[in-house]
Design a protein around this motif. Structure first.
Motif, PDB file in Angstrom:
ATOM      1  N   LEU A  78       3.694  -1.636  -3.996  1.00 18.82           N
ATOM      2  CA  LEU A  78       4.542  -1.453  -2.825  1.00 18.82           C
ATOM      3  C   LEU A  78       4.172  -2.450  -1.726  1.00 18.82           C
ATOM      4  CD1 LEU A  78       6.686   0.099  -1.253  1.00 18.82           C
ATOM      5  CD2 LEU A  78       4.936   1.732  -0.588  1.00 18.82           C
ATOM      6  N   ALA A  79       2.874  -2.604  -1.490  1.00 18.26           N
ATOM      7  CA  ALA A  79       2.418  -3.546  -0.462  1.00 18.26           C
ATOM      8  C   ALA A  79       2.889  -4.969  -0.792  1.00 18.26           C
ATOM      9  CB  ALA A  79       0.900  -3.508  -0.348  1.00 18.26           C
ATOM     10  N   LYS A  80       2.808  -5.337  -2.073  1.00 21.12           N
ATOM     11  CA  LYS A  80       3.254  -6.667  -2.499  1.00 21.12           C
ATOM     12  C   LYS A  80       4.750  -6.839  -2.277  1.00 21.12           C
ATOM     13  CE  LYS A  80       3.123  -9.841  -6.455  1.00 21.12           C
ATOM     14  NZ  LYS A  80       2.724 -10.011  -7.888  1.00 21.12           N
ATOM     15  N   ALA A  81       5.525  -5.804  -2.605  1.00 18.66           N
ATOM     16  CA  ALA A  81       6.977  -5.871  -2.422  1.00 18.66           C
ATOM     17  C   ALA A  81       7.345  -6.042  -0.952  1.00 18.66           C
ATOM     18  CB  ALA A  81       7.636  -4.614  -2.979  1.00 18.66           C
ATOM     19  N   LEU A  82       6.542  -5.463  -0.062  1.00 21.12           N
ATOM     20  CA  LEU A  82       6.805  -5.560   1.372  1.00 21.12           C
ATOM     21  C   LEU A  82       6.047  -6.709   2.028  1.00 21.12           C
ATOM     22  CD1 LEU A  82       6.673  -1.767   2.338  1.00 21.12           C
ATOM     23  CD2 LEU A  82       8.659  -3.153   1.751  1.00 21.12           C
ATOM     24  N   ASN A  83       5.298  -7.477   1.187  1.00 24.27           N
ATOM     25  CA  ASN A  83       4.539  -8.624   1.678  1.00 24.27           C
ATOM     26  C   ASN A  83       3.536  -8.218   2.764  1.00 24.27           C
ATOM     27  OD1 ASN A  83       3.834 -11.366   1.663  1.00 24.27           O
ATOM     28  ND2 ASN A  83       5.263 -11.846   3.328  1.00 24.27           N
ATOM     29  N   LYS A  84       2.781  -7.154   2.470  1.00 24.40           N
ATOM     30  CA  LYS A  84       1.806  -6.645   3.428  1.00 24.40           C
ATOM     31  C   LYS A  84       0.455  -6.426   2.759  1.00 24.40           C
ATOM     32  CE  LYS A  84       5.066  -4.389   6.568  1.00 24.40           C
ATOM     33  NZ  LYS A  84       5.405  -3.137   7.271  1.00 24.40           N
ATOM     34  N   ASP A  85      -0.578  -6.364   3.580  1.00 24.44           N
ATOM     35  CA  ASP A  85      -1.923  -6.077   3.108  1.00 24.44           C
ATOM     36  C   ASP A  85      -1.992  -4.606   2.699  1.00 24.44           C
ATOM     37  OD1 ASP A  85      -4.612  -5.449   2.809  1.00 24.44           O
ATOM     38  OD2 ASP A  85      -5.266  -6.725   4.462  1.00 24.44           O
ATOM     39  N   PRO A  86      -2.423  -4.290   1.463  1.00 21.79           N
ATOM     40  CA  PRO A  86      -2.494  -2.881   1.030  1.00 21.79           C
ATOM     41  C   PRO A  86      -3.340  -2.009   1.946  1.00 21.79           C
ATOM     42  CG  PRO A  86      -2.822  -4.349  -0.829  1.00 21.79           C
ATOM     43  CD  PRO A  86      -2.840  -5.216   0.397  1.00 21.79           C
ATOM     44  N   GLU A  87      -4.333  -2.606   2.604  1.00 18.64           N
ATOM     45  CA  GLU A  87      -5.206  -1.823   3.468  1.00 18.64           C
ATOM     46  C   GLU A  87      -4.618  -1.639   4.860  1.00 18.64           C
ATOM     47  OE1 GLU A  87      -9.227  -3.114   3.491  1.00 18.64           O
ATOM     48  OE2 GLU A  87      -9.351  -3.343   1.323  1.00 18.64           O
ATOM     49  N   LYS A  88      -3.505  -2.321   5.148  1.00 24.46           N
ATOM     50  CA  LYS A  88      -2.912  -2.225   6.481  1.00 24.46           C
ATOM     51  C   LYS A  88      -1.420  -1.909   6.386  1.00 24.46           C
ATOM     52  CE  LYS A  88      -6.208  -5.540   8.425  1.00 24.46           C
ATOM     53  NZ  LYS A  88      -6.381  -6.852   9.090  1.00 24.46           N
ATOM     54  N   LEU A  89      -1.046  -1.236   5.315  1.00 25.81           N
ATOM     55  CA  LEU A  89       0.363  -0.968   5.079  1.00 25.81           C
ATOM     56  C   LEU A  89       0.942  -0.029   6.134  1.00 25.81           C
ATOM     57  CD1 LEU A  89       2.612  -1.701   3.192  1.00 25.81           C
ATOM     58  CD2 LEU A  89       1.944   0.155   1.694  1.00 25.81           C
ATOM     59  N   ASN A  90       0.133   0.892   6.597  1.00 23.14           N
ATOM     60  CA  ASN A  90       0.572   1.811   7.655  1.00 23.14           C
ATOM     61  C   ASN A  90      -0.400   1.730   8.827  1.00 23.14           C
ATOM     62  OD1 ASN A  90       2.905   3.220   6.565  1.00 23.14           O
ATOM     63  ND2 ASN A  90       1.475   3.873   4.982  1.00 23.14           N
ATOM     64  N   GLN A  91      -0.196   0.725   9.656  1.00 22.32           N
ATOM     65  CA  GLN A  91      -1.096   0.514  10.782  1.00 22.32           C
ATOM     66  C   GLN A  91      -0.425   1.018  12.050  1.00 22.32           C
ATOM     67  OE1 GLN A  91      -2.048  -3.573  12.176  1.00 22.32           O
ATOM     68  NE2 GLN A  91      -4.095  -3.127  11.455  1.00 22.32           N
ATOM     69  N   VAL A  92      -1.150   1.780  12.841  1.00 22.12           N
ATOM     70  CA  VAL A  92      -0.591   2.285  14.081  1.00 22.12           C
ATOM     71  C   VAL A  92      -1.215   1.567  15.259  1.00 22.12           C
ATOM     72  CG1 VAL A  92      -0.071   4.563  13.152  1.00 22.12           C
ATOM     73  CG2 VAL A  92      -2.303   4.133  14.154  1.00 22.12           C
ATOM     74  N   GLU A  93      -0.657   1.811  16.429  1.00 22.21           N
ATOM     75  CA  GLU A  93      -1.066   1.071  17.621  1.00 22.21           C
ATOM     76  C   GLU A  93      -2.558   1.160  17.888  1.00 22.21           C
ATOM     77  OE1 GLU A  93       0.004   1.050  22.405  1.00 22.21           O
ATOM     78  OE2 GLU A  93       1.360   1.979  20.978  1.00 22.21           O
ATOM     79  N   ALA A  94      -3.118   2.339  17.677  1.00 24.45           N
ATOM     80  CA  ALA A  94      -4.539   2.532  17.971  1.00 24.45           C
ATOM     81  C   ALA A  94      -5.435   1.710  17.064  1.00 24.45           C
ATOM     82  CB  ALA A  94      -4.899   4.006  17.858  1.00 24.45           C
TER      83      ALA A  94
END
Length: 556
Positions: free
Chosen positions: A538-554
């Motif tokens: 999923l992370a690859k499909a969205l071109n994102k780091d798997p460890e930061k796929l759901n990063q919030v402001e904090a």
């Protein structure tokens, strides 16, 4: 004379025919295109879920439905569930290849529609027919994509300013009696400081000790079992959804992750220490409601069945005699948790059937509703019917506002307000002038101080949306992991509750060790491996780091 009379009669009839066919400036006839003899194009829609089926009038005759047809030239023939067995009804439609143009489904039913190839990939359709969808909902597309990177369903609403107008924040964490916290002098009660809506497990335990000592007739805590366990897992700050836990790019099955033993041990300690009613595991919703509404419970750990229904009765005679929400965190270092009951973005649920021959009409409908004008109609209703303009502001009528606040389904169905925006894609946040499209939620938020109270800190410190990595766990793609998931899921909850109600900590550990051994023999390793692979995919499909796929402001 007779010939002249006939000529006059024919002339008069001709004039009548010409006048009756004249159109208004907007192109519709004097009757309006929503009348039965109109030329409105009809598309079909099946609501394969009990929730949307229960909140709309399928006859498409409420004020919002009529106005949608008037503005778009499209009417919707709606089919709702006819029984309590949504799976059977949807399966029958799929087997007979009789799906409607539009299908609304959640979770497993949505997954079956996608994996079976019954619904369309929406990206190409949006490029061709959905400029407003792309412009206004585009920022949320990543949250609606499946593990293959494709988007098959649109979310039914989003908040673009959630801290200003967010109505329903049922945090899946901790609820405590406001009046008792006040009597105990709890220092975070007024929520004056940042993070004061967070409470650590140690703080919560100390409060339970005080309640048990000072109020012997109260149950310190009421739990459901599985929900309390999930709350303890989420208190660590990791992401958990759909029986899946993700941390640092690694996937785990919900009932076997690095925090499981600690969570079960804590709940067992509460149980054996007399903080939780002995019969909680067999309580029905009515029993929970009776305990809560009669003031016999100090707190609920997680959302127990009947909690929301009991709040009004609990606070009827005293406004402060209610339960208020706090985020439970494992320790002070936890900065982000997932508030399971609140969504900053509506989950993707509305899909277009592959067999539909009216795709262009369906997309025209969706695209209009994704505009500011369409979204105001979907959320607020019709001016002069469900709301009025007062000093330049949209103000709901008393009947609609009260019905919405109490979620009176008779009012919801009568006017369509609150119903259709929970189905169709729209903007439910605020317009360019800062006014909410959902003016009823705005009114509740402004009038009810407790709604504001329960919204403290959530935007900065909680996950508003989380991507599920279990979506690609399909039998045809990964049969071993899928079979393991089905087998283990059949007993894991019961085994976990059995460990919680063990007579002591040592017995609880042994009970859970036996459960883990059974899960391992049923394919736990294959299941965890598949969950981790899905997350990375999923992370690859969205071109994102798997460890930061759901990063919030904090976290930034």
């Amino acid at each position: 004379m007779k010939k002249t009379a006939n000529l006059l009669l024919m002339f008069t009839m001709l004039i009548v025919l010409i006048l009756s066919g004249c159109s208004k400036e907007d192109g519709s006839t004097e009757q309006g295109i929503n009348e039965k003899d109109s030329t409105a194009e009809t598309v079909t829609m099946f609501l394969a879920e009990s929730w949307p089926s229960s909140i709309v009038d399928p006859s498409w005759t409420d004020p919002i439905a009529k106005e949608i047809t008037k503005r778009t030239g499209i009417t919707v023939k709606v089919t709702t569930l006819k029984s309590d067995n949504a799976d059977a009804e949807l399966n029958m439609m799929m087997a007979a290849d009789e799906l409607t143009d539009i299908v609304v489904a959640y979770d497993d039913r949505k997954t079956r529609l996608i994996s079976g190839g019954f619904v369309r990939d929406l990206d190409e359709l949006i490029e061709q027919y959905g400029p407003n969808i792309k412009r206004n909902l585009g920022p949320f597309f990543d949250n609606w994509r499946e593990d293959d990177g494709k988007m098959y369903a649109l979310g039914n609403w989003n908040w673009n300013a959630p801290t200003k107008y967010a109505l329903n924040l049922q945090i899946n964490t901790l609820h405590m009696r406001y009046d008792i916290l006040k009597e105990l002098g709890y220092d975070k009660l007024d929520r004056n400081g940042e993070g004061n809506s967070f409470i650590t497990v140690d703080e919560y335990t100390r409060l339970l000790d005080q309640v048990k000592s000072r109020y012997p007739d109260l149950e310190p805590a009421l739990i459901e079992g599985e929900d309390a366990y999930k709350t303890m897992i989420m208190s660590t700050g990791i992401q958990s959804r759909h029986n899946t836990v993700f941390e640092n790019g690694k996937g785990y099955y919900l009932y076997n992750n690095p925090y499981t033993e600690k969570a079960i041990a804590f709940l067992n300690k509460l149980y054996t220490g007399g903080y939780i009613p002995k019969g909680f595991a067999s309580f029905k919703q009515e029993e929970n409601e009776s305990l809560i509404s009669n003031g016999k419970v100090f707190s609920t750990l997680g959302n127990v069945p009947g909690l929301s229904n009991s709040q009004a009765a609990l606070s009827e005679s005293n406004d402060e005699r209610r339960m208020v929400m706090f985020y439970l965190i494992d320790n002070p270092n936890v900065k982000s948790i997932f508030a399971n009951g609140y969504w900053g973005i509506g989950g993707p649920s509305i899909m277009v059937s592959k067999k539909s021959e009216k795709v262009e009409a369906v997309m025209k409908l969706f695209d209009y509703l994704a505009t500011e004008e369409g979204s105001l109609l979907l959320n607020a209703g019709v001016e002069g019917v469900t709301y009025n303009r007062v000093d330049g502001k949209n103000v709901p009528t008393d009947e609609v506002a009260k019905g919405y606040a109490a979620w009176d389904t008779n009012v919801i169905k009568k006017y369509g307000v609150g119903g259709w925006f929970n189905i169709f894609p729209s903007l439910a946040g605020v317009d360019k002038e800062g006014n909410a499209n959902d003016i009823n939620a705005q009114k509740v938020f402004e009038d009810d101080k407790w709604v504001v109270y329960n919204n403290m800190d959530w935007k900065r410190f909680s996950y508003t949306q989380i991507v599920s990595g279990v979506g690609d766990l399909k039998k045809e793609n990964n049969p071993e992991a899928f079979e393991a998931f089905v087998r283990i899921n059949g007993y894991a909850k019961d085994r976990m509750v059995k460990a919680i109600v063990a007579p002591d900590g040592q017995t609880s550990k042994k009970e859970w060790a036996k459960a883990v051994q059974q899960m391992e023999s049923d394919g736990l390793a294959e299941l965890n491996k598949a969950l981790e692979e899905n997350w990375i995919k999923l992370a690859k499909a969205l071109n994102k780091d798997p460890e930061k796929l759901n990063q919030v402001e904090a976290d930034k």
